[in-house]
Design a protein around this motif. Structure first.
Motif, mmCIF file in Angstrom:
data_model
loop_
_atom_site.group_PDB
_atom_site.id
_atom_site.type_symbol
_atom_site.label_atom_id
_atom_site.label_comp_id
_atom_site.label_asym_id
_atom_site.label_seq_id
_atom_site.Cartn_x
_atom_site.Cartn_y
_atom_site.Cartn_z
ATOM 1 N N ASP A 123 -19.277 -48.540 9.028
ATOM 2 C CA ASP A 123 -18.657 -48.398 10.354
ATOM 3 C C ASP A 123 -17.247 -47.804 10.251
ATOM 4 O O ASP A 123 -16.868 -46.950 11.049
ATOM 5 C CB ASP A 123 -18.591 -49.758 11.056
ATOM 6 C CG ASP A 123 -19.983 -50.240 11.472
ATOM 7 O OD1 ASP A 123 -20.908 -49.387 11.536
ATOM 8 O OD2 ASP A 123 -20.148 -51.448 11.705
ATOM 9 N N THR A 124 -16.494 -48.265 9.263
ATOM 10 C CA THR A 124 -15.121 -47.782 9.130
ATOM 11 C C THR A 124 -15.088 -46.302 8.756
ATOM 12 O O THR A 124 -14.387 -45.506 9.385
ATOM 13 C CB THR A 124 -14.363 -48.605 8.059
ATOM 14 O OG1 THR A 124 -14.529 -49.992 8.353
ATOM 15 C CG2 THR A 124 -12.891 -48.245 8.037
ATOM 16 N N LEU A 125 -15.872 -45.956 7.733
ATOM 17 C CA LEU A 125 -15.815 -44.574 7.259
ATOM 18 C C LEU A 125 -16.353 -43.604 8.309
ATOM 19 O O LEU A 125 -15.732 -42.567 8.589
ATOM 20 C CB LEU A 125 -16.586 -44.448 5.941
ATOM 21 C CG LEU A 125 -16.061 -43.355 5.014
ATOM 22 C CD1 LEU A 125 -14.565 -43.474 4.795
ATOM 23 C CD2 LEU A 125 -16.783 -43.392 3.685
ATOM 24 N N THR A 126 -17.491 -43.930 8.910
ATOM 25 C CA THR A 126 -18.026 -43.022 9.939
ATOM 26 C C THR A 126 -17.083 -42.987 11.147
ATOM 27 O O THR A 126 -16.910 -41.941 11.758
ATOM 28 C CB THR A 126 -19.447 -43.424 10.383
ATOM 29 O OG1 THR A 126 -19.426 -44.793 10.789
ATOM 30 C CG2 THR A 126 -20.460 -43.254 9.261
ATOM 31 N N GLY A 127 -16.441 -44.118 11.437
ATOM 32 C CA GLY A 127 -15.472 -44.145 12.542
ATOM 33 C C GLY A 127 -14.305 -43.205 12.304
ATOM 34 O O GLY A 127 -13.876 -42.481 13.209
ATOM 35 N N ILE A 128 -13.798 -43.205 11.074
ATOM 36 C CA ILE A 128 -12.707 -42.281 10.742
ATOM 37 C C ILE A 128 -13.213 -40.838 10.814
ATOM 38 O O ILE A 128 -12.558 -39.956 11.363
ATOM 39 C CB ILE A 128 -12.125 -42.584 9.336
ATOM 40 C CG1 ILE A 128 -11.473 -43.979 9.318
ATOM 41 C CG2 ILE A 128 -11.136 -41.501 8.907
ATOM 42 C CD1 ILE A 128 -11.008 -44.452 7.946
ATOM 43 N N GLN A 129 -14.407 -40.630 10.274
ATOM 44 C CA GLN A 129 -14.944 -39.263 10.218
ATOM 45 C C GLN A 129 -15.171 -38.664 11.606
ATOM 46 O O GLN A 129 -14.896 -37.492 11.836
ATOM 47 C CB GLN A 129 -16.262 -39.251 9.418
ATOM 48 C CG GLN A 129 -16.026 -39.459 7.918
ATOM 49 C CD GLN A 129 -17.297 -39.698 7.136
ATOM 50 O OE1 GLN A 129 -18.313 -40.132 7.685
ATOM 51 N NE2 GLN A 129 -17.252 -39.426 5.845
#
Ligand SMILES: Cc1ncc(COP(=O)(O)O)c(C=O)c1O
Ligand SMILES: Cc1ncc(COP(=O)(O)O)c(C=O)c1O
Lengths: 362, 362
Positions: free
Chosen positions: A334-340
């Protein structure tokens, strides 16, 4: 500053429907090209209509595998911005691969400038639906017509782009992994740290056999003792054991994933204990037997995080978190895709915005 | 029997002068092609004018190294016959390579029939001067446009041919070899037994460094302990120690050379003691120190026999037979080249005659 020639296509292709995007089958209207010769170095960076290339049958790319490639993605945010994720890391890795495979160094800045222009030209191809993205494939091939085993004296660098659907169409799903102990992907002193074609050709046979047995991917072991964990198919691999996250260290035979690097930074930022070290399958089995193996996941550009629900090692099953996605795996995803995709704040300065500029032929 | 379509070229290229033949730079007027699809299998074997091929930039050959090749030669005898040397062995090895790299099996008989026709069509290209030959390069590439790591579903098999000069223009000359103990070519479980592009890409860096230091080629050691001899560049390697000829056994990481196989048969036929076994550099150094290392040579299609005058191992020189060509090396060279070019009787049934037939378009 080098100028990039731009020749726009007279026609535009029909775009595939966003709910029917297959990986790596459809390509945008343009591509970026740059050529190399010993005399001129890298020359003539240009954007041209996407089209076949014509090569003499003796061209070295058909014979001696001196190729390098990269893979990254562009994401469309809710407010219609286009973001790239750490593209400079891909350029860095491409040059490490080039170095290993005797391809001349490529100026990453020119490539990123060219990539941004290419995305501006083909901006409409960046899909909008959740989980979709534009997959970007930079690659280098030797173009010299010569049947000799030697570094080529002519190359072509290209970037092509393909809109891709969500990796997890039915929600994030753990995969089943076959631990391979016959075939070997790479060994220190070989080409495992480089993103070069031969590593992938070498992996096909094991992958084929794992697929037949119902496993999604192969976990590679070291080529010397066949005991230590290397990586998974096109992903690096992480284990959570008794609260600590462990991943194989960069040992000279695995690829340094950019997702791996980002995950390590996130974990350290969250003060979660992390260790990059050698880890054997025996240790993993032991942790499993003691009930201490909490989660396992792969990391890579395609899936971002791919939770692992099961390993098969020496015909014995290692079931992880009852085959369900672990809490940390989910949080990292969730965090990484959210940043991306721009829904979360980018505290690390990882994303690069592609300005919305109209590009004309020049 | 499959019929091979033949489309002759309207024009003919100028042939290079026989005393100026460079390796792998000039190609004959025609080529053999056969395509593969999952539905049709291998189909449409044909001879067509030599010409560039056009491929989509996403074609798998540019990305994942799923390629296989072979190398053999045709020789013109004094009485104007054209001989091939053990072509069925190349087809056998090609299919072993295909198997490892997940390329569908190719019918060797059709290929040899096509090759013979191709040579008939381009018969004038087989050079006549002593030591010259026509180098033949069969190869397979994946032609499917798809950016996914998986065996392709479309392939192209091709044969191209190039007239080549004598390997030893100034008489047979021993080479200096650098024993490599940093880079690794292949390891058991990897792709070392297959003639696939990635193995050659992997070798470039070590070769480049050896060349800089004044050595012609690299001797590879095993990738596990870096102690045992594997092979040399594009050659298998033999040592004569106290009257016995030793060569590394087929251990799952070296290529089985057809020259190697022929040399072993010749030696056994001559009742010279031969051993295929594991041999370490320590053993070779010890034999050298005791004055028992009598000869060393590489074997391969290009050079046939390449006497080795010197090894550099761990910065120490191992000089062989005072840097001169050994007696056995010379005898093997003379015998094998004599059989290949028809001046010696072929007791082993190794040569295959290409009938002198006029071929028309059909
Ligand atoms: C062999 C291999 N390992 C790991 C990765 C993960 O790297 P990244 O996170 O940069 O996509 C990839 C994919 O690029 C890969 O091909
Ligand atoms: C890696 C390697 N080893 C050995 C050989 C020798 O094989 P052959 O005698 O069939 O030419 C070659 C050349 O084909 C080769 O490329």
């Amino acid at each position: 500053m080098t100028t990039i020639d731009i020749q726009l296509s007279a026609t535009r292709k029909e775009k595939p429907k966003e709910d029917q995007l297959a990986f790596g089958r459809n390509f945008t209207d343009h591509m970026f090209i740059m050529d190399y010769s010993t005399e001129k170095g890298w020359y003539d960076p240009r954007i041209v209509p996407y089209a076949p290339i014509s090569l003499d049958p003796s061209t070295m790319v058909f014979h001696y595998g001196q190729t390098v490639f990269e893979g990254l993605k562009a994401y469309r945010t809710k407010d219609d911005q286009i973001l790239l994720f750490r593209p400079e890391k891909n350029m860095e890795r491409m040059n490490l691969s080039n170095e290993r495979i005797c391809i001349p160094h490529i100026d990453g800045e020119i490539v990123i400038e060219g990539l941004k222009k290419l995305i501006q030209v083909d901006r409409d191809w960046v899909p909008t639906a959740e989980g979709t993205s534009l997959y970007i494939r930079p690659f280098v091939i030797p173009t010299e017509p010569f049947l000799g085993v030697a570094p080529a004296t002519q190359y072509r660098f290209m970037i092509i782009m393909s809109p891709v659907g969500s990796y997890y169409k039915e929600g994030i799903q753990p995969v089943r992994i076959f631990v391979e102990n016959e075939y070997v992907r790479a060994v220190a002193g070989g080409t495992g740290t480089a993103k070069t074609g031969g590593n992938y050709a070498a992996s096909l046979k094991a992958q084929e056999e794992a697929t037949k047995r119902g496993y999604t991917q192969v976990l590679w072991l070291d080529g010397v003792e066949k005991k230590y964990v290397e990586e998974v198919g096109s992903m690096n691999v992480f284990f959570k054991i008794k609260g600590e996250v462990v991943t194989p260290q960069l040992n000279g035979s695995i690829l340094e994933g950019i997702t791996r690097n980002s995950i390590l930074q996130l974990l350290r930022h969250w003060d979660i204990p992390v260790s990059e070290r050698r880890i054997s399958m025996d240790e993993i089995r032991e942790a499993y037997d003691k009930g201490e193996l909490e989660e396992a996941f792969g990391t890579g550009t395609a899936a971002v995080i791919s939770p692992i629900g099961e390993f098969l090692y020496e015909e014995k099953q290692i079931l992880i978190n009852e085959g369900k996605t672990g809490e940390l795996s989910k949080k990292l995803y969730d965090t990484l895709t959210g940043i991306q995709n721009g829904t979360l704040k980018d505290e690390f300065g990882w994303t690069v915005t592609v300005e919305n500029e109209k590009v004309l032929s020049k």
